[in-house]
Design a protein around this motif. Structure first.
Motif, PDB file in Angstrom:
ATOM      1  N   LYS A  22      -1.991   3.259  -5.594  1.00 37.92           N
ATOM      2  CA  LYS A  22      -1.225   3.478  -7.053  1.00 37.92           C
ATOM      3  C   LYS A  22      -0.676   1.975  -7.976  1.00 37.92           C
ATOM      4  O   LYS A  22       0.231   2.111  -7.710  1.00 37.92           O
ATOM      5  N   VAL A  23      -1.659   2.586  -9.115  1.00 44.14           N
ATOM      6  CA  VAL A  23      -0.747   1.508 -10.056  1.00 44.14           C
ATOM      7  C   VAL A  23      -1.085   2.467 -12.073  1.00 44.14           C
ATOM      8  O   VAL A  23      -1.735   3.354 -12.106  1.00 44.14           O
ATOM      9  N   ILE A  24       0.474   2.880 -12.129  1.00 46.63           N
ATOM     10  CA  ILE A  24       0.414   2.860 -13.181  1.00 46.63           C
ATOM     11  C   ILE A  24       0.101   2.619 -14.595  1.00 46.63           C
ATOM     12  O   ILE A  24       0.654   1.389 -14.450  1.00 46.63           O
ATOM     13  N   ILE A  25      -0.841   2.559 -15.518  1.00 44.78           N
ATOM     14  CA  ILE A  25      -0.613   1.671 -16.256  1.00 44.78           C
ATOM     15  C   ILE A  25      -0.095   2.533 -17.884  1.00 44.78           C
ATOM     16  O   ILE A  25      -0.314   3.237 -18.144  1.00 44.78           O
ATOM     17  N   VAL A  26       1.164   1.441 -18.434  1.00 44.14           N
ATOM     18  CA  VAL A  26       2.027   2.540 -19.545  1.00 44.14           C
ATOM     19  C   VAL A  26       1.297   1.688 -20.469  1.00 44.14           C
ATOM     20  O   VAL A  26       1.165   0.599 -20.767  1.00 44.14           O
TER      21      VAL A  26
ATOM     22  N   ASP B  67       8.520   4.372  -3.581  1.00 47.89           N
ATOM     23  CA  ASP B  67       8.941   2.466  -4.804  1.00 47.89           C
ATOM     24  C   ASP B  67       7.954   2.077  -5.615  1.00 47.89           C
ATOM     25  O   ASP B  67       6.960   1.022  -4.978  1.00 47.89           O
ATOM     26  N   ALA B  68       8.343   2.741  -6.611  1.00 44.77           N
ATOM     27  CA  ALA B  68       7.827   1.801  -7.685  1.00 44.77           C
ATOM     28  C   ALA B  68       8.021   0.518  -8.248  1.00 44.77           C
ATOM     29  O   ALA B  68       9.610   0.319  -7.595  1.00 44.77           O
ATOM     30  N   ARG B  69       7.396  -0.314  -8.242  1.00 43.75           N
ATOM     31  CA  ARG B  69       7.666  -1.494  -8.387  1.00 43.75           C
ATOM     32  C   ARG B  69       6.783  -2.378 -10.326  1.00 43.75           C
ATOM     33  O   ARG B  69       5.810  -1.363 -10.336  1.00 43.75           O
ATOM     34  N   MET B  70       7.369  -3.523 -10.473  1.00 42.03           N
ATOM     35  CA  MET B  70       7.711  -3.852 -12.162  1.00 42.03           C
ATOM     36  C   MET B  70       7.450  -5.091 -11.903  1.00 42.03           C
ATOM     37  O   MET B  70       7.801  -6.124 -10.510  1.00 42.03           O
TER      38      MET B  70
ATOM     39  N   GLN C 220       0.766  -0.967   0.030  1.00 40.76           N
ATOM     40  CA  GLN C 220       0.349  -0.089  -0.286  1.00 40.76           C
ATOM     41  C   GLN C 220       0.604   1.409  -0.149  1.00 40.76           C
ATOM     42  O   GLN C 220       0.338   2.269  -0.624  1.00 40.76           O
ATOM     43  N   HIS C 221       2.055   1.145   0.374  1.00 36.95           N
ATOM     44  CA  HIS C 221       2.758   2.339   0.162  1.00 36.95           C
ATOM     45  C   HIS C 221       3.528   2.076  -1.386  1.00 36.95           C
ATOM     46  O   HIS C 221       4.716   3.311  -1.194  1.00 36.95           O
ATOM     47  N   ALA C 222       3.111   1.457  -1.798  1.00 32.34           N
ATOM     48  CA  ALA C 222       4.518   1.136  -3.452  1.00 32.34           C
ATOM     49  C   ALA C 222       3.594   1.273  -4.533  1.00 32.34           C
ATOM     50  O   ALA C 222       2.180   1.321  -3.851  1.00 32.34           O
ATOM     51  N   ILE C 223       3.661   1.717  -5.388  1.00 36.13           N
ATOM     52  CA  ILE C 223       3.460   1.993  -6.363  1.00 36.13           C
ATOM     53  C   ILE C 223       3.659   1.192  -7.737  1.00 36.13           C
ATOM     54  O   ILE C 223       4.895   0.589  -7.856  1.00 36.13           O
TER      55      ILE C 223
ATOM     56  N   MET D 225       0.576 -11.927  -9.027  1.00 37.37           N
ATOM     57  CA  MET D 225       1.264 -10.411  -8.909  1.00 37.37           C
ATOM     58  C   MET D 225       0.171  -9.345  -9.365  1.00 37.37           C
ATOM     59  O   MET D 225       0.042  -8.613  -9.130  1.00 37.37           O
ATOM     60  N   MET D 226      -0.492 -10.045 -10.452  1.00 35.05           N
ATOM     61  CA  MET D 226      -1.356  -9.514 -11.623  1.00 35.05           C
ATOM     62  C   MET D 226      -2.577  -8.420 -10.420  1.00 35.05           C
ATOM     63  O   MET D 226      -2.491  -7.583 -10.109  1.00 35.05           O
ATOM     64  N   HIS D 227      -3.487  -9.661  -9.700  1.00 31.84           N
ATOM     65  CA  HIS D 227      -4.527  -9.848  -9.540  1.00 31.84           C
ATOM     66  C   HIS D 227      -3.932  -8.675  -8.157  1.00 31.84           C
ATOM     67  O   HIS D 227      -4.538  -8.307  -7.601  1.00 31.84           O
ATOM     68  N   ARG D 228      -2.509  -9.151  -6.936  1.00 31.72           N
ATOM     69  CA  ARG D 228      -1.768  -7.601  -6.348  1.00 31.72           C
ATOM     70  C   ARG D 228      -1.871  -7.190  -6.749  1.00 31.72           C
ATOM     71  O   ARG D 228      -2.171  -5.537  -5.980  1.00 31.72           O
ATOM     72  N   ALA D 229      -1.168  -6.412  -7.732  1.00 28.43           N
ATOM     73  CA  ALA D 229      -1.175  -5.121  -8.148  1.00 28.43           C
ATOM     74  C   ALA D 229      -2.773  -4.459  -8.860  1.00 28.43           C
ATOM     75  O   ALA D 229      -2.672  -3.517  -7.817  1.00 28.43           O
TER      76      ALA D 229
END
Length: 196
Positions: free
Chosen positions: A67-71, A38-41, A6-9, A57-61
């Motif tokens: 925050k979720v950034i969609i490129v 704390d950006a993650r991919m 919850q503190h990460a993106i 992993m996708m479900h958790r994202a």
């Protein structure tokens, strides 16, 4: 207590080609340092579990991150429209979730905002254009969205609302006989009456 997620993106994207994947990798690293997020991919998360389930992993994202950034990219659009693979599953989840959580998802593109990169369900939404990586205005917009902060300061609303000034039209005084004669004339000849 908030989970670590919850503190990460989380940054999600389609694997268009190696060049695009490299851009996303550098974007995530840039968010981490110097921007301080704390950006993650997928590549980062998959290093933390030896036999990671990409579906999990996708479900958790979609569920665990604030925050979720969609490129967005041509391949993302193609897979989203076909509801194909991980992107298709993710897209389905996002379009069902984005109105419920309007500040969770951030759409970005390294290729502008054209029809070739924007899926139909995102067409009317705000997209951060990072096609020019040095565009400070777009970066500022992204940072504001990540921080849930406003870009513009508006003054406080005044305690007293403005009142309209009432005006009464002033007509030249006429004798009642003149008004009656003119009104009679207009009615007699069939003309439309209008005030004198």
């Amino acid at each position: 207590m908030l989970s670590d997620h919850q503190h990460a993106i989380f940054v999600t994207y389609a694997w268009d080609n190696q060049e695009h994947q490299d851009k996303v990798f550098h974007f995530v690293n840039f968010l981490r340092d110097p921007k301080g997020y704390d950006a993650r991919m997928d590549k980062l998360v998959s290093q933390q579990e030896t036999a990671i389930s990409f579906q999990k992993m996708m479900h958790r994202a979609m569920t665990d991150y604030n925050k979720v950034i969609i490129v967005l990219s041509p391949k993302y659009k193609q897979r989203a429209h076909a509801f194909e693979g991980g992107v298709g599953t993710e897209y389905s989840m996002i379009i069902n979730d984005i109105d419920t959580y309007p500040n969770k998802y951030i759409l970005v593109s390294f290729s502008g905002r054209g029809d070739d990169v924007v899926p139909l369900s995102f067409a009317s939404r705000d997209i951060i254009d990072l096609s020019n990586f040095g565009n400070e205005r777009e970066w500022n917009r992204l940072i504001a969205k990540l921080n849930d902060t406003d870009l513009f300061d508006f003054v406080k609303v005044a305690e007293v609302r403005a009142e309209a000034i009432k005006q009464t039209p002033v007509l030249a005084p006429k004798s009642p006989e003149v008004v009656i004669k003119k009104l009679t004339y207009h009615i007699t000849v069939g003309a439309v009456w209008r005030p004198i």
